[in-house]
Design a protein around this motif. Structure first.
Motif, PDB file in Angstrom:
ATOM      1  N   TYR A   3       0.249   4.760   1.721  1.00 14.24           N
ATOM      2  CA  TYR A   3      -0.286   5.302   2.700  1.00 14.24           C
ATOM      3  C   TYR A   3      -0.287   6.879   2.704  1.00 14.24           C
ATOM      4  O   TYR A   3       0.915   7.267   2.347  1.00 14.24           O
ATOM      5  CB  TYR A   3       0.008   5.155   4.201  1.00 14.24           C
ATOM      6  CG  TYR A   3      -0.605   3.797   4.688  1.00 14.24           C
ATOM      7  CD1 TYR A   3      -1.751   3.592   5.346  1.00 14.24           C
ATOM      8  CD2 TYR A   3       0.033   2.490   4.034  1.00 14.24           C
ATOM      9  CE1 TYR A   3      -2.282   2.207   5.750  1.00 14.24           C
ATOM     10  CE2 TYR A   3      -0.283   0.987   4.410  1.00 14.24           C
ATOM     11  CZ  TYR A   3      -1.427   1.001   5.571  1.00 14.24           C
ATOM     12  OH  TYR A   3      -2.076  -0.308   5.702  1.00 14.24           O
ATOM     13  N   ARG A  25      -5.112   5.170   2.013  1.00 17.99           N
ATOM     14  CA  ARG A  25      -4.289   4.370   1.561  1.00 17.99           C
ATOM     15  C   ARG A  25      -4.944   3.858   0.351  1.00 17.99           C
ATOM     16  O   ARG A  25      -5.852   3.872  -0.094  1.00 17.99           O
ATOM     17  CB  ARG A  25      -4.117   3.264   2.669  1.00 17.99           C
ATOM     18  CG  ARG A  25      -5.020   2.062   2.636  1.00 17.99           C
ATOM     19  CD  ARG A  25      -4.777   1.095   3.555  1.00 17.99           C
ATOM     20  NE  ARG A  25      -5.826  -0.079   3.559  1.00 17.99           N
ATOM     21  CZ  ARG A  25      -5.688  -1.048   4.237  1.00 17.99           C
ATOM     22  NH1 ARG A  25      -4.635  -1.210   5.187  1.00 17.99           N
ATOM     23  NH2 ARG A  25      -6.652  -1.891   4.205  1.00 17.99           N
ATOM     24  N   TYR A  79       0.956  -1.330   0.126  1.00 17.05           N
ATOM     25  CA  TYR A  79       0.114  -0.094   0.059  1.00 17.05           C
ATOM     26  C   TYR A  79       0.788   1.363   0.107  1.00 17.05           C
ATOM     27  O   TYR A  79       1.916   1.188   0.600  1.00 17.05           O
ATOM     28  CB  TYR A  79      -0.934   0.112   1.340  1.00 17.05           C
ATOM     29  CG  TYR A  79      -2.121  -0.893   1.430  1.00 17.05           C
ATOM     30  CD1 TYR A  79      -3.090  -0.493   0.648  1.00 17.05           C
ATOM     31  CD2 TYR A  79      -1.859  -2.237   1.970  1.00 17.05           C
ATOM     32  CE1 TYR A  79      -4.310  -1.610   0.974  1.00 17.05           C
ATOM     33  CE2 TYR A  79      -3.060  -2.892   2.058  1.00 17.05           C
ATOM     34  CZ  TYR A  79      -4.068  -2.685   1.565  1.00 17.05           C
ATOM     35  OH  TYR A  79      -5.125  -3.462   1.628  1.00 17.05           O
ATOM     36  N   PHE A  82      -8.636   5.976   5.070  1.00 25.53           N
ATOM     37  CA  PHE A  82      -8.410   4.936   6.079  1.00 25.53           C
ATOM     38  C   PHE A  82      -8.850   5.347   7.665  1.00 25.53           C
ATOM     39  O   PHE A  82      -9.487   4.483   8.302  1.00 25.53           O
ATOM     40  CB  PHE A  82      -6.704   4.551   5.971  1.00 25.53           C
ATOM     41  CG  PHE A  82      -6.514   3.562   7.071  1.00 25.53           C
ATOM     42  CD1 PHE A  82      -6.627   2.254   6.612  1.00 25.53           C
ATOM     43  CD2 PHE A  82      -5.744   3.595   8.221  1.00 25.53           C
ATOM     44  CE1 PHE A  82      -6.037   1.225   7.516  1.00 25.53           C
ATOM     45  CE2 PHE A  82      -5.188   2.699   9.079  1.00 25.53           C
ATOM     46  CZ  PHE A  82      -5.569   1.527   8.352  1.00 25.53           C
TER      47      PHE A  82
END
Length: 304
Positions: free
Chosen positions: A179, A190, A177, A206
């Motif tokens: 973020y 993310r 991922y 998120f």
């Protein structure tokens, strides 16, 4: 005004400055000695994102901006560059070399920077006012906008507040991922990515509702995010599995962590439970400089 930091393997902290000078400073939290000027960039007013790709090999963002009460940050479009700063000889004789890797003539305000791939020499760089994320190949200087979506964007009327700000690549439950924090939208987001940095799926919010996020980091296990909240003068911990938010330090009504901008863990055996934070010292209400810029140490063992 301090902006970002990186912790060397030897334990010293490198801190970058904005508006007050185009500098990288180093301080030793063990020796508690005065800060040492490591490097100053000619032709620039500010240094922002910094990350270590290989031992003593750092990549940093430099550019021009001004800061004033009420108006806040005014960046100069097209003034932004990324440099390779080599500290290999610094401990022995103080020698530092800085090589420009690339200019970004279309960039509005380059800010957060993180390593995407050691093997490919790729880094992500957030353009906070354009609301996009670039990929730079530090070996060739080639770069392009890789991510541009509704969660990286600056939303009206927040024209003078950063959109995408901090960026960090982390594998979670077998998925890679990116973020990223969005200051104007008050959220941490993310999205899945491929190994070349291209989107591998849709972005998601998120954690919403955090007041003016800046930079952040993960702990050594990847289980928790430590997020700087420049708007509320706080550092919070976010449990990646549950997304629960816990206050670690700071207070909106206190200058203890005035405009905290970034967070990094110590790298020595005796400070692995310590996070270091940078403060730019500006009161976010009226943008006046309230306290001097500083690096502070938070002992998680004591705060727990």
């Amino acid at each position: 005004m301090l902006e970002n930091l990186a912790v060397r393997a030897t334990g010293e902290i490198l801190a970058t400055t904005t508006a007050s000078g185009p500098d990288i400073w180093m301080l030793d939290p063990v020796a508690n000695s005065p800060a040492t000027l490591v490097y100053s960039f000619t032709g620039y007013s500010s240094v922002l994102g910094i990350a270590e790709m290989h031992p003593n090999q750092f990549y940093v963002v430099a550019g021009n901006l001004s800061f004033s009460p009420i108006v806040g940050i005014t960046p100069v479009t097209g003034s932004w560059s990324v440099f390779h700063v080599n500290l290999t000889q610094f401990d022995a004789n103080g020698a530092v070399t800085a090589l420009k890797i690339a200019d970004f003539p279309d960039a509005v305000f380059l800010n957060g920077l993180c390593v995407l791939s050691l093997e490919q020499g790729l880094v992500y760089i957030a353009d906070a006012y354009a609301g996009v994320i670039n990929i730079l190949n530090v070996n060739t200087g080639d770069h392009h906008v890789a991510i541009n979506n509704s969660l990286t964007a600056v939303e009206p009327p927040s024209t003078n507040i950063a959109g995408v700000n901090g960026v960090h690549v982390q594998e979670t439950n077998g998925t890679l991922y990116l973020y990223f924090s969005n200051t104007a939208q008050n959220l941490l987001a993310r999205m899945p990515i491929n190994t070349d940095g291209t989107p591998g799926g849709d972005p998601e919010v998120f954690v919403p509702g955090l007041f003016l996020l800046d930079d952040f980091t993960f702990d050594s296990t990847g289980d928790n995010i430590f997020q700087a909240l420049i708007g509320s003068n706080e550092v919070v911990k976010i449990d990646v599995a549950t997304r629960e938010v816990t206050l670690i330090a700071g207070n909106p009504d206190s200058a203890e962590l005035m405009s905290v901008t970034s967070v990094q863990f110590g790298r020595l055996s005796n400070d692995s439970d310590t996070v270091f934070v940078t403060l730019n010292g500006a009161n976010f209400t009226d943008l006046t400089i309230t306290v001097p810029g500083a690096v502070k140490m938070l002992d998680l063992g004591v705060l727990a």
